[in-house]
Design a protein around this motif. Structure first.
Motif, PDB file in Angstrom:
ATOM      1  N   VAL A  84      -0.255  -2.934  -2.449  1.00 43.95           N
ATOM      2  CA  VAL A  84      -1.438  -2.103  -2.683  1.00 43.95           C
ATOM      3  C   VAL A  84      -0.990  -0.684  -3.027  1.00 43.95           C
ATOM      4  N   PRO A  85      -1.017  -0.310  -4.319  1.00 43.02           N
ATOM      5  CA  PRO A  85      -0.648   1.078  -4.625  1.00 43.02           C
ATOM      6  C   PRO A  85      -1.863   1.993  -4.540  1.00 43.02           C
ATOM      7  N   ASN A  86      -1.619   3.248  -4.230  1.00 42.50           N
ATOM      8  CA  ASN A  86      -2.720   4.206  -4.187  1.00 42.50           C
ATOM      9  C   ASN A  86      -2.179   5.579  -4.582  1.00 42.50           C
ATOM     10  N   VAL A  87      -2.791   6.182  -5.590  1.00 42.98           N
ATOM     11  CA  VAL A  87      -2.344   7.506  -6.026  1.00 42.98           C
ATOM     12  C   VAL A  87      -3.336   8.543  -5.514  1.00 42.98           C
ATOM     13  N   ASP A  88      -2.809   9.584  -4.867  1.00 43.70           N
ATOM     14  CA  ASP A  88      -3.668  10.619  -4.302  1.00 43.70           C
ATOM     15  C   ASP A  88      -3.353  11.951  -4.980  1.00 43.70           C
ATOM     16  N   PHE A 112      -3.455   2.045 -13.128  1.00 43.91           N
ATOM     17  CA  PHE A 112      -2.305   1.905 -14.029  1.00 43.91           C
ATOM     18  C   PHE A 112      -1.086   1.413 -13.270  1.00 43.91           C
ATOM     19  N   ILE A 113      -0.833   2.002 -12.091  1.00 45.72           N
ATOM     20  CA  ILE A 113       0.325   1.590 -11.289  1.00 45.72           C
ATOM     21  C   ILE A 113       0.168   0.136 -10.873  1.00 45.72           C
ATOM     22  N   VAL A 138       1.894  -6.947   3.761  1.00 39.14           N
ATOM     23  CA  VAL A 138       1.114  -6.109   2.861  1.00 39.14           C
ATOM     24  C   VAL A 138       1.921  -4.827   2.692  1.00 39.14           C
ATOM     25  N   LEU A 139       2.275  -4.499   1.461  1.00 36.94           N
ATOM     26  CA  LEU A 139       3.019  -3.249   1.236  1.00 36.94           C
ATOM     27  C   LEU A 139       2.049  -2.209   0.710  1.00 36.94           C
ATOM     28  N   TYR A 140       1.800  -1.182   1.512  1.00 35.11           N
ATOM     29  CA  TYR A 140       0.954  -0.087   1.050  1.00 35.11           C
ATOM     30  C   TYR A 140       1.847   0.959   0.419  1.00 35.11           C
ATOM     31  N   CYS A 141       1.692   1.194  -0.880  1.00 37.22           N
ATOM     32  CA  CYS A 141       2.512   2.202  -1.567  1.00 37.22           C
ATOM     33  C   CYS A 141       1.614   3.415  -1.784  1.00 37.22           C
ATOM     34  N   ASP A 142       1.774   4.413  -0.954  1.00 37.66           N
ATOM     35  CA  ASP A 142       0.935   5.604  -1.057  1.00 37.66           C
ATOM     36  C   ASP A 142       1.684   6.680  -1.816  1.00 37.66           C
ATOM     37  N   ILE A 143       1.196   6.976  -3.015  1.00 37.70           N
ATOM     38  CA  ILE A 143       1.853   7.955  -3.879  1.00 37.70           C
ATOM     39  C   ILE A 143       1.017   9.219  -3.835  1.00 37.70           C
ATOM     40  N   MET A 144       1.654  10.332  -3.530  1.00 38.86           N
ATOM     41  CA  MET A 144       0.910  11.579  -3.391  1.00 38.86           C
ATOM     42  C   MET A 144       1.554  12.649  -4.262  1.00 38.86           C
ATOM     43  N   CYS A 145       0.747  13.327  -5.043  1.00 36.71           N
ATOM     44  CA  CYS A 145       1.274  14.399  -5.875  1.00 36.71           C
ATOM     45  C   CYS A 145       1.243  15.683  -5.064  1.00 36.71           C
ATOM     46  N   LEU A 146       2.362  16.406  -5.025  1.00 34.24           N
ATOM     47  CA  LEU A 146       2.402  17.643  -4.253  1.00 34.24           C
ATOM     48  C   LEU A 146       2.306  18.868  -5.150  1.00 34.24           C
TER      49      LEU A 146
END
Lengths: 281, 245
Positions: A84-88, A112-113, A138-146
């Motif tokens: 489960v990818p998530n872009v924040d 897109f990811i 379940v792999l949670y891939c939390d991508i966060m832009c800093l």
């Protein structure tokens, strides 16, 4: 005096300012048209996460944390786990983002990811299954832009790949008598990465000029954006051109070839960083 | 209490520190290009990021702006991968809203808001890794970010936690010590004037012990203020060398 004039031109007529550089085949920050910004990578800095990576492309800074949880597989795919990818895009990365629920850009980036993960088969979902119909990861891939300075998608894919390579999952077995999961935290194994996708983003200016790795300013002035994702076998995993001005087939081919070269550069970088983290342990 | 021994007989804590010893602090200012001011702070295993935008015009409803001072807007959030269990609601839950409010009240006491009427200062804090002392790491990081943004303040704001075990006060608690069932006190201090911006304690404590606990927390904050001061001076030296070139 000359710096004041250039600042004025940059704010009042940004397109003219950029055009004057593009005529000389370069860009305001001194890069060539086909040059990426310096990319740095830092792996495994977050020890509460199963895997983590931080990537900086120029000023754009993106961090990814992988958390793994146990779950029941779904009934229509009993031998597959979930990724489960998530872009924040939080308001701290740029003043253009407001606090609140994920905006349009964050949601499209997440989708897109997710599409790239499915199409490139970076991890086979069957590898995440512990026991068919009973337990899976379940792999949670939390991508966060800093820090947002353009080219978000490239940075997200690189940091996701590096974090997945860094991630270690404990061994889980199901006790036959109690039917409960037993987690052995001492035995950790890396994930099996089957594919190494790397994205390259391009911006189209004024029908003809294509620049690589646009900054936030260049993204706001360009007429079209294009992202190409290739893997290490020079195969195309994804092509993303959301509208904008039309592009000829040969220009598209040039972009894809540039993306293939970028894949090799990034793969070398990731391997180098992983090796140096292993040696320093 | 049975189980976790917060202070051993020889005077060592769970992570090998002495009772009044602080965790290792590493901090850097000016880490992000987009923001007006930014800082990254590590207190032991707790990693916090603070980003400041402003002062700028009040966004959203004009009615929120104050005619004689700036509005301080704080948002506290934790990364989903910052805790051992994945955090499902990183912001918007009650704990984050409470922390955001505490941060806002703390900085309203320290920032010279009368200099910027009808404007807004945004302070965003993110916890990347949580190991106790979240509020303190946030306050310290936000102080550095405000200094980096050039926003005038009365004084540094330093925060630290303190606990109580076996009759001794412990300074700078880690996660295991905070949740161990003992007392935990959070204190935000303006060191030069020794004035307290915020104090919070949620546990039962005999009032005779309160003085020792407050003393320990204030000593810890003073120690932290020296560290923050050295970080700021070093950053200014580096920046002035770069701008001279």
């Amino acid at each position: 005096l000359s710096t004041n004039v250039t600042c004025f031109v940059r704010t009042a007529e940004p397109l003219e300012y950029h055009r004057s550089f593009l005529k000389e085949n370069c860009r305001p920050d001194g890069r060539e048209l086909g040059e990426f910004r310096p990319t740095t990578l830092n792996i495994g800095s977050i020890n509460t996460a199963e895997g983590s990576a931080l990537v900086k492309i120029g000023n754009t800074t993106v961090i990814c944390g992988i958390k793994a949880e146990l779950a029941l597989p779904s009934s229509d795919a009993p031998d597959k786990g979930y990724i489960v990818p998530n872009v924040d895009l939080p308001p701290l990365c740029s003043s253009r983002f407001r606090p609140g629920p994920p905006g349009e850009q964050a949601q499209t980036a997440s989708q897109f990811i997710a599409d790239v993960i499915d199409s490139s088969n970076i991890i086979k979902k069957e590898d995440l299954c512990i026991e068919k119909s009973k337990l899976c990861w379940v792999l949670y891939c939390d991508i966060m832009c800093l820090d947002y300075d353009g080219n978000l998608l490239d940075a997200c894919i690189i940091t996701l790949l590096a974090a997945l390579k860094n991630a270690q999952l404990p061994k889980v077995t199901i006790n036959k008598e109690t039917d409960l999961a037993e987690v052995e935290l001492q035995h950790k194994r890396h994930l099996q990465i089957r594919c190494h996708p790397v994205a390259s983003s391009f911006a189209v200016f004024d029908d003809t000029v294509i620049i690589v790795d646009p900054t936030a300013e260049e993204e706001s002035l360009c007429r079209a954006l294009l992202t190409a994702v290739t893997d290490e076998d020079d195969q195309l995993c994804a092509l993303h051109k959301p509208g904008g001005i039309s592009l000829s087939a040969e220009k598209l081919q040039d972009c894809i070839s540039r993306a293939v070269t970028r894949n090799r550069e990034i793969s070398k970088l990731i391997d180098k960083v992983i090796q140096s983290t292993e040696m320093s342990k | 209490m049975a189980g976790l021994e917060l202070l051993s007989d020889q005077g060592y804590r769970l992570d090998g520190r002495k009772a009044s010893e602080l965790r290792k602090v590493q901090a850097r200012m000016g880490v992000f290009g987009q923001a007006d001011g930014s800082a990254y702070m590590e207190q032991g295993n707790t990693k916090a990021l603070a980003v400041v935008y402003g002062p700028h015009e009040v966004r959203g409803s004009r009615s929120k702006s104050l005619h004689d001072r700036a509005v301080i807007n704080c948002q506290y959030s934790m990364a989903t991968f910052s805790t051992a269990e994945r955090k499902r609601r990183p912001h918007g839950d009650r704990k984050s809203s409470e922390m955001s409010l505490h941060l806002k009240q703390t900085f309203e006491a320290a920032v010279l808001t009368q200099l910027y009427p009808r404007s807004q200062i945004d302070i965003y804090v993110k916890i990347l890794q949580s190991d106790g002392g979240n509020y303190s790491a946030c306050v310290n990081a936000a102080t550095l970010a405000l200094v980096d943004a050039g926003i005038p303040m009365r004084d540094y704001v330093c925060a630290c936690t303190a606990g109580f075990a076996e009759g001794t006060a412990l300074a700078d608690l880690c996660h295991a010590e905070e949740t161990g069932g003992g007392t935990a006190l959070s204190l935000a201090l303006l060191p030069r004037s020794q004035s307290i911006a915020l104090v919070q304690m949620d546990a039962r404590l005999h009032q005779d012990h309160l003085d020792t606990l407050m003393e320990a927390a204030m000593e810890a904050c003073k120690g932290l203020s020296k560290v923050l001061d050295s970080v700021v001076r070093q950053h200014l030296q580096e920046v002035s060398v770069l701008s001279r070139d």
